[in-house]
Write a protein that holds these residues in place. Structure first.
Motif, short mmCIF file in Angstrom:
data_model
loop_
_atom_site.label_atom_id
_atom_site.label_comp_id
_atom_site.label_asym_id
_atom_site.label_seq_id
_atom_site.Cartn_x
_atom_site.Cartn_y
_atom_site.Cartn_z
N THR A 55 0.85 -1.19 0.00
CA THR A 55 0.00 0.00 0.00
C THR A 55 0.88 1.24 0.00
N HIS A 56 0.40 2.28 -0.64
CA HIS A 56 1.06 3.59 -0.68
C HIS A 56 2.45 3.53 -1.32
N ALA A 57 2.65 2.60 -2.24
CA ALA A 57 3.93 2.50 -2.94
C ALA A 57 4.21 3.78 -3.73
N ASN A 58 5.48 4.22 -3.68
CA ASN A 58 5.97 5.41 -4.40
C ASN A 58 5.38 6.72 -3.91
N LEU A 98 -0.16 18.95 16.01
CA LEU A 98 -1.14 19.61 15.15
C LEU A 98 -2.44 18.80 15.16
N ASP A 99 -3.41 19.23 14.36
CA ASP A 99 -4.71 18.56 14.32
C ASP A 99 -4.59 17.13 13.78
N ASP A 100 -5.37 16.24 14.36
CA ASP A 100 -5.49 14.89 13.78
C ASP A 100 -6.08 15.01 12.37
N TYR A 101 -5.60 14.15 11.48
CA TYR A 101 -6.09 14.15 10.11
C TYR A 101 -6.62 12.76 9.77
N PRO A 102 -7.91 12.66 9.39
CA PRO A 102 -8.48 11.35 9.04
C PRO A 102 -8.16 10.97 7.61
N THR A 103 -7.72 9.74 7.40
CA THR A 103 -7.37 9.31 6.05
C THR A 103 -8.43 8.36 5.50
N ARG A 104 -8.51 8.31 4.19
CA ARG A 104 -9.43 7.40 3.52
C ARG A 104 -9.03 5.94 3.70
N SER A 105 -7.78 5.71 4.06
CA SER A 105 -7.32 4.34 4.25
C SER A 105 -7.55 3.84 5.68
N GLY A 106 -8.22 4.65 6.50
CA GLY A 106 -8.67 4.17 7.80
C GLY A 106 -7.83 4.55 9.00
N TYR A 107 -7.07 5.64 8.91
CA TYR A 107 -6.24 6.07 10.02
C TYR A 107 -6.62 7.47 10.50
N GLY A 186 -4.15 30.48 11.66
CA GLY A 186 -5.06 29.48 12.22
C GLY A 186 -5.78 28.70 11.13
N THR A 187 -5.10 27.80 10.46
CA THR A 187 -5.65 27.09 9.30
C THR A 187 -5.95 25.64 9.65
N ARG A 188 -7.17 25.20 9.37
CA ARG A 188 -7.58 23.81 9.56
C ARG A 188 -7.46 23.05 8.24
N VAL A 189 -7.24 21.75 8.35
CA VAL A 189 -7.05 20.96 7.13
C VAL A 189 -7.85 19.65 7.12
N ASP A 190 -8.60 19.36 8.20
CA ASP A 190 -9.27 18.06 8.26
C ASP A 190 -10.37 17.91 7.22
N HIS A 191 -10.77 19.03 6.59
CA HIS A 191 -11.79 18.98 5.54
C HIS A 191 -11.19 18.72 4.16
N LEU A 192 -9.87 18.74 4.06
CA LEU A 192 -9.23 18.59 2.76
C LEU A 192 -9.18 17.12 2.35
N GLU A 193 -9.45 16.88 1.10
CA GLU A 193 -9.59 15.54 0.58
C GLU A 193 -8.26 15.01 0.04
N GLN A 194 -8.19 13.70 -0.10
CA GLN A 194 -7.05 13.02 -0.70
C GLN A 194 -7.44 12.55 -2.10
N PRO A 195 -6.46 12.42 -2.99
CA PRO A 195 -6.77 11.89 -4.33
C PRO A 195 -7.17 10.43 -4.25
N PRO A 196 -7.99 9.95 -5.16
CA PRO A 196 -8.47 8.57 -5.08
C PRO A 196 -7.36 7.51 -4.99
N PHE A 197 -6.19 7.76 -5.59
CA PHE A 197 -5.14 6.73 -5.52
C PHE A 197 -4.61 6.54 -4.10
N ALA A 198 -4.88 7.49 -3.21
CA ALA A 198 -4.42 7.39 -1.82
C ALA A 198 -5.49 6.81 -0.90
N TRP A 199 -6.63 6.44 -1.44
CA TRP A 199 -7.73 5.96 -0.58
C TRP A 199 -7.52 4.55 -0.08
N LYS A 200 -6.66 3.77 -0.72
CA LYS A 200 -6.51 2.37 -0.35
C LYS A 200 -5.46 2.18 0.74
#
Length: 200
Positions: A55-58, A98-107, A186-200
């Motif tokens: 997972t997450h190769a390269n 910093l703020d926790d960031y939720p990932t599409r891969s479950g972290y 004071g910038t938040r980032v937890d609403h920012l999305e990941q590209p689909p190739f990083a969802w797995k």
């Protein structure tokens, strides 16, 4: 203004951090390690993962990974920093989170900001790291790009550093570091999305 440990620590101490309490997400941590290079220029280490990973190769990443049993985020980040690029720092090197960031891969990633007092040459683990980049603090403040995708209504962030594009989750975490720690915003980032190739 030059970034110093005192200034960075003060900005983190004043930051009202957002944590994630979601049993569906596995806790993880990454190390944003501010360090001087041999010329005294400050920056952080960014990695590129090997092509052999399942997972997450390269993909570009910060030193980090899942929390082991009994670890907190700071302990996990320091352990991973040592295991992945051979940098051993004491617990006192941690200056904030910093703020926790939720990932599409479950972290749920907790970014741990560390400060290294002296320049150190990384010794990357070939099993986990293909290449290590030292990215200067000034470069980290580059203007990000925000894209749209069909799969999500949220903006997808990508950051132009190292002569290429770095995508979320790494881009989101670095962007918040640059905004909060480097520039005092004071910038938040937890609403920012990941590209689909990083969802797995």
């Amino acid at each position: 203004m030059e970034l110093t440990r005192e200034l960075a620590a003060a900005r983190l101490a004043a930051w009202e951090r957002r944590s994630i309490d979601d049993a569906a997400l596995r806790p993880a941590a990454v190390a944003l390690t501010v360090s001087p290079d041999p010329d005294g220029r400050y920056g952080i280490w960014v990695l590129r993962r090997p092509s052999t990973l399942r997972t997450h190769a390269n993909q570009f990443a910060l030193p980090g990974g899942r929390l082991d049993a009994g670890e907190d985020a700071a302990q996990a980040a320091l352990r991973e920093l040592h295991e992945e690029i051979g940098i051993a720092l004491a617990p006192e090197s941690v200056i904030g989170l910093l703020d926790d960031y939720p990932t599409r891969s479950g972290y749920a990633i907790t970014p741990v900001v560390c400060w290294a007092e002296v320049a150190t040459v990384p010794q990357p683990s070939p099993d986990e790291v293909d290449e290590v980049y030292f990215v200067g603090v000034d470069e980290l403040t580059a203007e990000p790009a925000f894209d749209t995708i069909e799969q999500s209504p949220r903006p997808v962030i990508r950051l132009p550093i190292m002569g290429t594009w770095v995508h979320a989750p790494t881009a989101a975490v670095i962007y918040q570091f640059a905004e909060v720690v480097v520039q005092g915003r004071g910038t938040r980032v937890d609403h920012l999305e990941q590209p689909p190739f990083a969802w797995k």
